[in-house]
Scaffold this motif. Structure first.
Motif, short mmCIF file in Angstrom:
data_model
loop_
_atom_site.label_atom_id
_atom_site.label_comp_id
_atom_site.label_asym_id
_atom_site.label_seq_id
_atom_site.Cartn_x
_atom_site.Cartn_y
_atom_site.Cartn_z
N GLU A 14 -24.36 3.53 13.58
CA GLU A 14 -23.07 2.88 13.36
C GLU A 14 -23.00 1.52 14.04
N LYS A 76 -17.59 12.18 22.54
CA LYS A 76 -16.18 11.82 22.36
C LYS A 76 -15.50 12.96 21.62
N LYS A 95 -18.14 13.52 18.58
CA LYS A 95 -19.08 12.47 18.24
C LYS A 95 -19.96 12.22 19.45
N THR A 96 -21.25 12.35 19.27
CA THR A 96 -22.18 12.14 20.37
C THR A 96 -23.12 11.00 20.04
N ARG A 97 -23.54 10.30 21.08
CA ARG A 97 -24.55 9.25 20.95
C ARG A 97 -25.84 9.80 21.52
N GLN A 101 -28.35 6.92 17.85
CA GLN A 101 -27.70 7.41 16.65
C GLN A 101 -26.42 8.15 16.99
N THR A 102 -25.53 8.20 16.02
CA THR A 102 -24.26 8.91 16.19
C THR A 102 -24.31 10.21 15.41
N LYS A 104 -21.94 13.41 14.34
CA LYS A 104 -20.58 13.92 14.30
C LYS A 104 -20.58 15.37 13.84
N LYS A 210 -21.67 2.43 8.60
CA LYS A 210 -22.34 3.68 8.96
C LYS A 210 -23.46 3.92 7.97
N ARG A 232 -19.32 -4.25 19.47
CA ARG A 232 -19.05 -2.82 19.53
C ARG A 232 -17.58 -2.64 19.84
#
Length: 251
Positions: A14, A76, A95-97, A101-102, A104, A210, A232
């Protein structure tokens, strides 16, 4: 086994930009040539639909500080809904990094079950009687993160979203968010009526790109041509700062 479409919805790279309304207006013709308007927006004359999210964090705003310090592995938590229809589910999301990469994870939950979820309990049955196994795992993941953080509602963020997606897949999703506003909350209220919302980015528009897999050349060229002061632009981070919540917590 998880379908490829579900995988595309969960694992992405993202990028977010803050644009002027003029920049957004110039982008729309290109987006409409390359992508298809999201079905939710296609039903409205302005091509948009409302999105509401209640973000959860610890008293010390662990999620905020982790994002600010750009920790590699961070999460998050939020509860997302779109209207005041009590029969419609809300969605718990994590939502994790991870590794740039993200990811969800998302699960629909009946609104009358959310109290149990916030208390750290898995309700049953889920919003859909035929809920896939992935939903159950997503809910358990959400509750695990919630309990670990001792998180509660902190912010209600809303906006009008205009979304474009790949015509034959969900590999590319580009959104334009306008009328972005937020307000602090101390309890979970799933209502679109906000008590004292504050504009988050003035008259600007938040562009989110995305992509799953390689970025198409035309999109890479589009992004490279953007001159944005915020590479960002994280709505939650900026909202915390706007309302001064970070000054009430300790790192």
């Amino acid at each position: 086994m998880k379908s490829s479409r579900q995988e595309l919805q969960e694992l992405r790279v993202e990028a977010k930009y803050l644009l002027s309304h003029d920049q957004a207006r110039q982008l729309r013709p290109l987006l409409r040539r390359r992508l298809a308007l999201d079905a939710h927006g296609a039903a409205h004359p302005d091509a948009g639909y409302d999105v509401h999210s209640v973000y959860l964090d610890s008293n010390r705003l662990h999620t905020y500080w982790a994002a600010l310090k750009k920790e590699k592995d961070r999460a998050k938590l939020r509860i997302r809904f779109y209207d005041d229809d009590h029969a419609a589910p809300a969605y718990v999301e994590v939502k994790t990094r991870e590794g740039g990469q993200t990811i969800k994870r998302r699960c629909p939950v009946r609104r009358d079950q959310l109290g149990a979820v916030i208390a750290g309990r898995v309700p049953g049955p889920l919003a859909s009687e035929t809920a896939p196994e992935g939903h159950s795992r997503a809910l358990q993941h959400f509750i695990g993160k919630l309990l670990k953080l001792d998180a509660g509602p902190r912010l209600h963020i809303a906006y009008r979203r205009e979304a474009y997606v790949s015509k034959n897949s969900n590999a590319v999703r580009v959104t334009l968010d306008r009328d972005v506003r937020s307000e602090p909350v101390t309890a979970l209220r799933l209502t679109t009526a906000m008590r004292n919302p504050q504009p988050l980015c003035g008259n600007n528009v938040v562009l989110e790109v995305k992509v799953t897999g390689p970025m198409p050349p035309w999109l890479r060229q589009l992004v490279a041509g953007l001159s944005s002061p915020h590479r960002r632009f994280a709505k939650y981070v900026f909202s915390v700062q706007q309302h001064g919540l970070h000054r009430q917590s300790q790192d």
